[in-house]
Enzyme design. Structure first.
Site, mmCIF file in Angstrom:
data_model
loop_
_atom_site.group_PDB
_atom_site.id
_atom_site.type_symbol
_atom_site.label_atom_id
_atom_site.label_comp_id
_atom_site.label_asym_id
_atom_site.label_seq_id
_atom_site.Cartn_x
_atom_site.Cartn_y
_atom_site.Cartn_z
ATOM 1 N N ASP A 232 8.239 -1.000 1.492
ATOM 2 C CA ASP A 232 7.357 -1.019 0.337
ATOM 3 C C ASP A 232 6.898 0.419 0.067
ATOM 4 O O ASP A 232 6.863 1.250 0.978
ATOM 5 C CB ASP A 232 6.163 -1.933 0.637
ATOM 6 C CG ASP A 232 5.132 -1.903 -0.452
ATOM 7 O OD1 ASP A 232 5.488 -2.161 -1.612
ATOM 8 O OD2 ASP A 232 3.959 -1.583 -0.143
ATOM 9 N N ASP B 232 3.848 1.698 -2.169
ATOM 10 C CA ASP B 232 2.419 2.011 -2.201
ATOM 11 C C ASP B 232 1.678 1.339 -1.048
ATOM 12 O O ASP B 232 1.717 0.117 -0.888
ATOM 13 C CB ASP B 232 1.815 1.562 -3.534
ATOM 14 C CG ASP B 232 2.514 2.222 -4.709
ATOM 15 O OD1 ASP B 232 2.751 3.437 -4.642
ATOM 16 O OD2 ASP B 232 2.850 1.512 -5.679
ATOM 17 N N ASN C 96 7.213 -3.285 -6.309
ATOM 18 C CA ASN C 96 6.749 -3.840 -7.578
ATOM 19 C C ASN C 96 6.064 -2.726 -8.365
ATOM 20 O O ASN C 96 5.181 -2.042 -7.821
ATOM 21 C CB ASN C 96 5.724 -4.954 -7.351
ATOM 22 C CG ASN C 96 6.336 -6.211 -6.779
ATOM 23 O OD1 ASN C 96 7.547 -6.388 -6.758
ATOM 24 N ND2 ASN C 96 5.481 -7.123 -6.317
ATOM 25 N N ARG D 42 10.167 -9.849 -8.682
ATOM 26 C CA ARG D 42 8.849 -9.372 -8.295
ATOM 27 C C ARG D 42 8.412 -10.049 -7.003
ATOM 28 O O ARG D 42 8.355 -11.272 -6.895
ATOM 29 C CB ARG D 42 7.837 -9.650 -9.410
ATOM 30 C CG ARG D 42 6.422 -9.139 -9.097
ATOM 31 C CD ARG D 42 5.544 -9.188 -10.335
ATOM 32 N NE ARG D 42 4.160 -8.839 -10.041
ATOM 33 C CZ ARG D 42 3.696 -7.591 -9.886
ATOM 34 N NH1 ARG D 42 4.530 -6.578 -10.000
ATOM 35 N NH2 ARG D 42 2.435 -7.358 -9.620
ATOM 36 N N ASP E 8 2.809 -3.753 3.515
ATOM 37 C CA ASP E 8 1.387 -3.765 3.880
ATOM 38 C C ASP E 8 0.632 -4.997 3.405
ATOM 39 O O ASP E 8 -0.552 -5.129 3.702
ATOM 40 C CB ASP E 8 0.693 -2.506 3.336
ATOM 41 C CG ASP E 8 0.625 -2.475 1.815
ATOM 42 O OD1 ASP E 8 1.632 -2.841 1.164
ATOM 43 O OD2 ASP E 8 -0.424 -2.072 1.274
#
Length: 543
Positions: free
Chosen positions: A15, A17, A58, A103, A129
């Site tokens: 991932d 962010d 995403n 998504r 996360d």
């Protein structure tokens, strides 16, 4: 030079962010990119291990008009400038309201990244996360590790299959798991006759399969010692030449008294095998030492087992495994410690023998008998199986809730088949009455494997059929009571959605009967959640 292919993973998906860089909402400014501590060094360790890396993210800011594609490309260029190159960027540009399949928590991005990297989701590990990252990975059949941040909800931590304190810690775990299933000192010749042991129920036997196959790849002959509860599953495993069915009183529950005459007879039987060595596979709460003593008395010269307790002279290979490792990997790591590895091309997944006539295999019929073979046939891939029973009551979803689940699935247009053993006919009849076909008691374990192999999805608790579904590649909606760790006992490397209260009071108690009145961890499962999970794992075929 290229690194040899890992038995476990080809790629790590990350991932963006909160995992690789600090989370700046809808960031379109490269100057605001800040890597999380230790990210560059951690990623370089993965690259050095021969793993390909992809970012799976995403970015609804695109759909909402907060970020342009040009800005996004500039941000990603800055990420690569700071963290090194990635082999692929998988980006979902949609908002939650768009209903796309990419998504997260939908698995689309994971599938896309695996394809772009030339591999499959089962050979990928996702690091993220939040719970959406974990759900997307598991729904695709990938492995997952959660690295919590201040925005991670406690229930997401409870539900995660594995948790690391930070990105470098996640990389430590990935590399440790890769090393664990590879022999430090590979064998130079074949091992002769090897006695392998797993004295437990069917599910326990199935998850030991990768370890047994590794031993079989390096031995001339494999003899399996199992108990009566695991015999049917043992007969389905590849690599086994002979089965000895003998109950062990220190393993079985409820535990029978120890009979000295029976122990002497067992020792004599084991001596008659003439094994050159033995590998004792156990669950994480069991000890190999009682049996190791008998094997010494039987004259077996080399014995391997997992033991935290001091084994004295009972074990030649004393192996240790951290808590929480998936049981199939735990077994494979013991085989590796004893010098055995899966051959090239054999994935460390659960597998059954090739001669069982499973639907979709070459030369077999693609139809599964409904109504125990007395009525119409259901085409493979055209039905969902609900298995309400369990050999351990604490892990079974209550009958009333299973009945409601069948009704909800039928109302959603699914053909539903309800399965169970001969002693569960009353249960399956009650559950199937809500709109399913009752196959309770109509099949043995091999027959259940054929039914599951033809199913689009299985809805089941943490019990043997969940692992049987994993062995035939059928997605699982896992109604998982948290009495044992999900990361250790959940369906292995098969598309899965976990449902149930992962933080319930019974968590990690290993209770066989629910210690909490009302069995709330599974009673509170909403049938609508099950319907949504089935849609996520197995969208309905066109009619």
């Amino acid at each position: 030079m290229t690194s040899p292919r890992s038995p476990l993973y080809d790629a790590v998906l990350l991932d963006r962010d909160g995992t690789l860089i600090e989370d700046v909402p809808y960031n379109g400014d490269p100057e605001k990119v800040r890597p999380v501590p230790g990210a560059r060094e951690a990623l370089e360790r993965l690259r050095a291990a021969g793993l390909r890396l992809a970012v799976v993210t995403n970015q609804s800011g695109l759909a909402r008009g907060y970020v342009t594609e040009e800005q996004l490309r500039a941000v990603h260029a800055r990420v690569e400038e700071l963290l090194g190159p990635f082999d692929h960027w998988a980006v979902c540009p949609h908002d939650d309201t768009d209903g796309c399949g990419c998504r997260k928590p939908a698995p689309g991005l994971v599938h896309a990244a695996a394809r772009a990297l030339g591999t499959t989701p089962g050979r990928c590990l996702m690091v993220g996360d939040i719970g959406r990252d974990m759900t997307a990975a598991l729904a695709a059949g990938a492995t997952a590790v959660l690295v919590p941040t201040p925005v991670t909800r406690p229930e997401e931590v409870d539900e995660a299959p594995a948790v690391a304190g930070d990105l470098p810690g996640a990389v430590d775990e990935i590399l440790r798991r890769m090393r664990a299933v590879q022999p430090v000192v590979p064998r130079t010749g074949r091992a002769g006759t090897v006695l392998v042991v797993r004295s437990d129920a069917a599910g326990d036997m199935l998850v030991t399969g990768p370890g047994i196959r590794a031993v079989a790849a390096g031995a001339d002959r494999v003899v399996l010692l199992c108990g009566p509860r695991g015999r049917a599953a043992a007969e389905l495993l590849p690599g086994v030449d002979e089965i000895i069915d003998w109950p062990l009183p220190w393993i079985d529950a409820p535990a029978p008294p120890v009979d000295p005459a029976d122990i002497r007879a067992l020792t004599d039987r084991l001596a008659a095998v003439g094994a050159d060595e033995a590998v004792i596979f156990t669950s994480f709460h069991q000890s190999p030492l009682p049996l190791a003593l008998l094997l010494r008395l039987a004259g077996i010269p080399r014995i391997s087992g997992i033991s935290d307790d001091y084994p004295g002279s009972l074990l030649d290979v004393r192996h240790r495994v951290p808590v929480g490792v998936p049981e199939p990997e735990r077994a494979a790591s013991l085989a590796a410690a004893a010098g055995f590895a899966l051959p090239e091309g054999d994935e460390p997944v659960l597998r059954l023998r090739d001669d069982l006539g499973l639907p979709g295999r070459a030369g077999t019929a693609p139809r599964i008998p409904a109504d125990g073979g007395t009525g119409r046939d259901l085409p493979a891939g055209d039905y969902v199986v609900v298995h309400p029973g369990s050999s351990v009551p604490a892990r079974a979803c209550p009958a009333q809730r299973c009945t409601e689940i069948v009704a909800a699935l039928a109302a959603d247009g699914h053909r539903v088949v309800v399965t169970g053993g001969p002693d569960e006919r009353a249960l399956t009849a009650r559950v199937a009455a809500a709109g399913g076909t009752d196959l309770g008691g109509a099949h043995d374990l091999a027959g259940l494997a054929r039914i599951l192999a033809g199913a689009r999805c299985l809805v089941v608790g943490n019990t043997g059929p969940a692992h049987l579904a994993a062995a035939v590649g059928t997605p699982v909606v896992s109604l998982f009571a948290p009495t044992v760790p999900f990361g250790q006992w959940g369906p292995y490397r098969v598309p899965t959605v976990r449902l149930g209260d992962a933080g319930a009071a019974c968590r990690d108690t290993r209770a066989t009967r629910c210690p909490v009145p009302g069995h709330p961890c599974l009673t509170r499962v909403d049938p609508a959640e099950v319907v949504a999970a089935v849609r996520l794992l197995a969208p309905p075929p066109p009619r």
